[in-house]
Write an enzyme that holds these catalytic residues in place. Structure first.
Site, short mmCIF file in Angstrom:
data_model
loop_
_atom_site.label_atom_id
_atom_site.label_comp_id
_atom_site.label_asym_id
_atom_site.label_seq_id
_atom_site.Cartn_x
_atom_site.Cartn_y
_atom_site.Cartn_z
N ILE A 160 1.11 -1.21 -0.11
CA ILE A 160 0.16 -0.07 0.22
C ILE A 160 1.03 1.66 -0.48
CG2 ILE A 160 -2.06 0.84 1.83
CD1 ILE A 160 -2.37 -1.89 2.43
N PRO B 3 2.80 4.37 -0.84
CA PRO B 3 3.20 5.73 0.32
C PRO B 3 1.97 5.59 0.71
CG PRO B 3 3.24 6.65 -1.89
CD PRO B 3 2.45 5.66 -2.12
N ASP B 4 1.11 5.29 0.83
CA ASP B 4 -0.11 6.22 1.49
C ASP B 4 0.17 6.03 2.67
OD1 ASP B 4 -2.77 5.75 -0.25
OD2 ASP B 4 -1.35 4.28 -0.57
N HIS B 5 0.58 5.27 3.49
CA HIS B 5 0.88 5.22 4.78
C HIS B 5 1.76 6.64 5.79
CE1 HIS B 5 -2.07 1.83 4.63
NE2 HIS B 5 -2.49 2.22 5.90
#
Length: 774
Positions: A539, A541-543
């Protein structure tokens, strides 16, 4: 000093060496006066590879916008007496510094933290990826796991440390902030117990298969006439666009294919048809046609193409490296009030600013009174959360966890894609992770009455966050200028795939497309398989993008105390990825072709790699950094080889790898890790996400707590606070809201609307309310 930057007036002492330098760089970009305190010989990271003409590209990219001093003894204590934040890798003397300055925020960034059974273990980027649960999901079924490229574990941990540092600073009473890279890897880079992409249908990674999932169908990559392209067909409208693009073939006309799960089940027929469509077209043609058909599409670019791409050039995403002619490096990752918070001054020479700093020291800051107890530092803030999918959810959650009242604003006509589930459940574990501690308000922002209610809420709020396509908020009449006219102190933050300006700004963007366009997807593959791209299940670089944006928003709130004004924050996910490959891209800019896929053949010393262990699909990462590591490893393996230098070992890499593999194959991964770490060798088992729950170090440090949701049968293990603090409390664990669950309560409490007016708004479809009332 730029008085317009939000952390102007905040003084940060940087006593890091390699680990943690990005933390202070993020704070420096936002205007903090960051002073590097180094020994007379300079920090070891000044000699860190890659070196070009005697200049460390690592040091140059990680230490811009800082000042450098050589001080010790009384002069160092004088600096301590005027500082707000100290960032350090050291565990020694922290208690004495805190006793001297109780109001000082001391941020200790170490591999495993200051406490716990692993605290003295050795680590590298790759051991963190293995132990933190990332490696177990990287690679293709039936093959060895694949180490992700770059330095994502350390760079992501640095963002987590910056967030933790500013939380403690915002609280205003000093703290000891214990940041573990291992824990940050598990919770930031690609969290197994966190919100996942909408293509996962609400199923978190913790509930996934034991082996590496074949996730290529989620965000498929196709060969085309001049390379590779990726598509993200998730929403029903996107499938309709793809169906039209294919020529509306009868075999795909079944309305049931609008369902994500049904489409994935039919991928064996649909994807070959898409492959035939793309085979004769160029990447540029496919991306353009995808935009016309409403199908999110991206080309896989090479690193050199990235450095010269029109979007990044238009946005000045790269800037020169001082002292290395022709070299480019990422130019910051945040925009503040419409201006890039980028490189203002180059990384300093050793001790360059000693005289100036000591001569201009302000009076010592009076020590704050010691504080007992713990609290949530963002209590009293109100955030209007228009964020969707992963980065939007995570940003709001970070504030909600730390005490802010976060109101998730949504409506049924434009549902958050992260509410999508394969089984039609009202709420999924993935959504519950991403939206805990929030309130739910159903509001139609396509109606003038809905806009008016939102503006009234803005007058009573501190922050508005969104991650729509750039221009959406302005088209609704909710741009910053309109909102600031209502509330001059409002901070309006947005994130998008490529940023609010430039020729790609209006492109539909998802994390997988951003990874493709920034060159990361092309780097994340097996060496012997040109089609072996392996980033589909991550997921990233969302976090980490959410944390960087959170840091910038909190910086603006700190500035608001001084100025009384709010402003804007903008983050582009693409630029976050570029910012986490800084020295690698800098080298690529002057030596094209240097940044290439390396698979598990990690460069440098030997041995370095992923080695099989006893059991089914069990692995251990072993990384020798230098001669001392080799002597320790050889003491365990008893190879009988005389290989005193890295050059000697690299020449015999295959033989050494065979010896290490034979040794690890006779042991379980946990035993192999324990024996090697006992000898001081950086090693880590490939830990699967569910195994994190039983990790003794995480248990000792209180990494997990148990969360409950009334619509989810099983208890949910969930992360706790972003670091180990002395005075910041653990987050509450309130359940994520159903759509509009708290609409009535919010409108009554915040705006004072009477019940009959709320009823009328609900009857008119302006306000939506859920089945559960607050």
């Amino acid at each position: 000093m730029d008085e317009n930057l939000p952390l102007t007036g905040v003084r940060v002492l940087d006593r890091t060496d390699g680990l943690g330098e990005t933390t202070s760089r993020l704070l420096a970009d936002l205007g903090a006066d960051v002073i590097r305190v180094e020994p007379a010989a300079g920090a070891a990271s000044r000699q860190r590879e890659p070196l070009v003409d005697g200049v460390s590209l690592y040091y140059a990219t990680h230490n811009a916008n800082k000042r450098a001093v050589v001080v010790d003894g009384d002069d160092f204590l004088r600096l301590i007496d005027t500082a707000d934040i100290l960032v350090t890798n050291a565990a020694a003397d922290l208690g004495a510094l805190r006793e001297r300055r109780p109001g000082l925020v001391v941020v200790a960034v170490t591999d495993y933290g200051l406490t716990g059974p692993y605290r003295d273990w050795q680590a590298t980027e790759w051991t963190h990826l293995a132990l933190g649960g990332v490696l177990s999901r990287s690679g293709l079924p039936g093959r060895e796991p694949l180490l992700p490229p770059g330095s994502m574990a350390y760079e992501s941990a640095a963002a987590q440390a910056a967030w933790a540092a500013l939380l403690a600073h915002y609280a205003g009473t000093g703290d000891l902030v214990d940041v573990s890279v291992y824990e940050a890897t598990a919770r930031v880079l690609d969290p197994g117990f966190g919100i996942g992409g909408s293509a996962t249908g609400g199923v978190p990674a913790a509930n996934g298969p034991r082996g590496r999932p074949d996730a290529r169908h989620l965000y498929p990559i196709f060969r085309c006439a001049d390379g590779w392209v990726r598509i993200c067909v998730l929403a029903p409208r996107q499938w309709q666009g793809m169906f039209t693009w294919l020529g509306e073939p009868a075999e795909f006309a079944d309305p049931a294919l609008a369902n994500l799960g049904k489409r994935f089940a039919a991928a064996g027929k649909i994807y070959p048809a898409i492959g035939r469509l793309f085979a004769t077209r160029t990447r540029e043609q496919i991306v353009a046609e995808g935009q016309r058909h409403g199908v999110p599409t991206a080309a896989l670019l090479s690193p050199t193409e990235v450095l010269h791409a029109e979007q990044f050039t238009a946005r000045s995403a790269f800037t020169a490296v001082d002292g290395v002619p022709g070299a480019l490096m990422p130019n910051g990752v945040v925009e503040i009030d419409g201006r890039r918070a980028g490189v203002r001054t180059p990384a300093p020479a050793p001790g360059r600013d000693t005289a100036e700093v000591l001569a201009s020291l302000p009076p010592a800051v009076p020590p704050a009174a010691p504080r007992a107890g713990r609290s949530l530092p963002l209590t009293g803030l109100r955030v209007l959360d228009l964020g969707v999918i992963v980065v939007g959810a995570e940003l709001g959650r970070l504030f909600a966890d730390m005490g802010a009242e976060v109101i998730k604003v949504e409506n049924k006509a434009f549902p958050d894609g992260s509410r999508q589930t394969f089984d039609g459940s009202a709420i999924s574990p993935s959504f519950a992770y991403g939206h805990r501690n929030k309130l739910g308000l159903g509001l139609n922002l396509r109606a003038p009455e809905g806009i008016e209610i939102f503006k009234r809420l803005v007058a009573e709020s501190d922050v508005v966050v969104s991650n729509f396509k750039p221009g959406t908020m302005e088209s609704l009449g909710l741009g910053h200028d309109e909102l600031a006219a209502i509330n001059p102190g409002i901070v309006v933050a947005d994130s998008s795939a490529f940023g609010p300006s430039g020729p790609w700004s209006r492109r539909m963007g998802y994390g997988p497309l951003v990874r493709a366009t920034t060159g990361l997807s092309g780097l994340w593959r097996y060496l012997d398989d040109e089609a072996g791209h392996s980033d589909a299940s991550t997921i990233y670089p969302d976090h980490v993008a959410a944390r960087i944006e959170a840091v910038a928003i909190l910086a603006k709130l700190i500035a608001r105390r001084r100025t009384g004004r709010g402003g804007t924050v903008s983050v582009a996910q693409a630029e976050v990825i570029l910012g986490q490959l800084p020295h690698q891209l800098a080298l690529e800019s002057i030596r094209p072709g240097s940044l290439v896929p390396i698979g598990n053949a990690q460069p440098g010393d030997a041995p370095r790699g992923v080695y099989p262990c006893a059991g089914d699909d069990e692995w251990c990462v072993v990384t020798v950094r230098d001669d001392e590591d080799w002597r320790r490893l050889d003491g365990v393996l008893q190879t009988g080889l005389d290989l005193p230098t890295a050059r000697d070992r690299i020449a015999r890499r295959d033989q050494i790898d065979a010896l290490v593999s034979a040794w690890t194959s006779a042991r379980s991964p946990r035993r192999a890790m324990a024996e090697l770490q006992a000898a001081g060798v950086p090693a880590a088992m490939m830990q699967r996400v569910p195994e994190l729950l039983d990790d003794p170090h995480l248990a000792d440090r209180g990494f997990f707590r148990t969360m409950h949701h009334p619509r989810i049968a099983e208890p949910m293990p969930a992360e706790s606070a972003p670091a180990v603090f002395q005075h910041v409390a653990e987050p509450p664990l309130e359940p994520a809201p159903l759509p509009g669950e708290h609409s009535r309560a919010i409108l009554r409490r915040v705006l004072g609307l009477p019940g009959e007016e709320i009823d009328a708004l609900i009857a008119a479809g302006i306000v939506e309310h859920g089945l559960v009332e607050a």
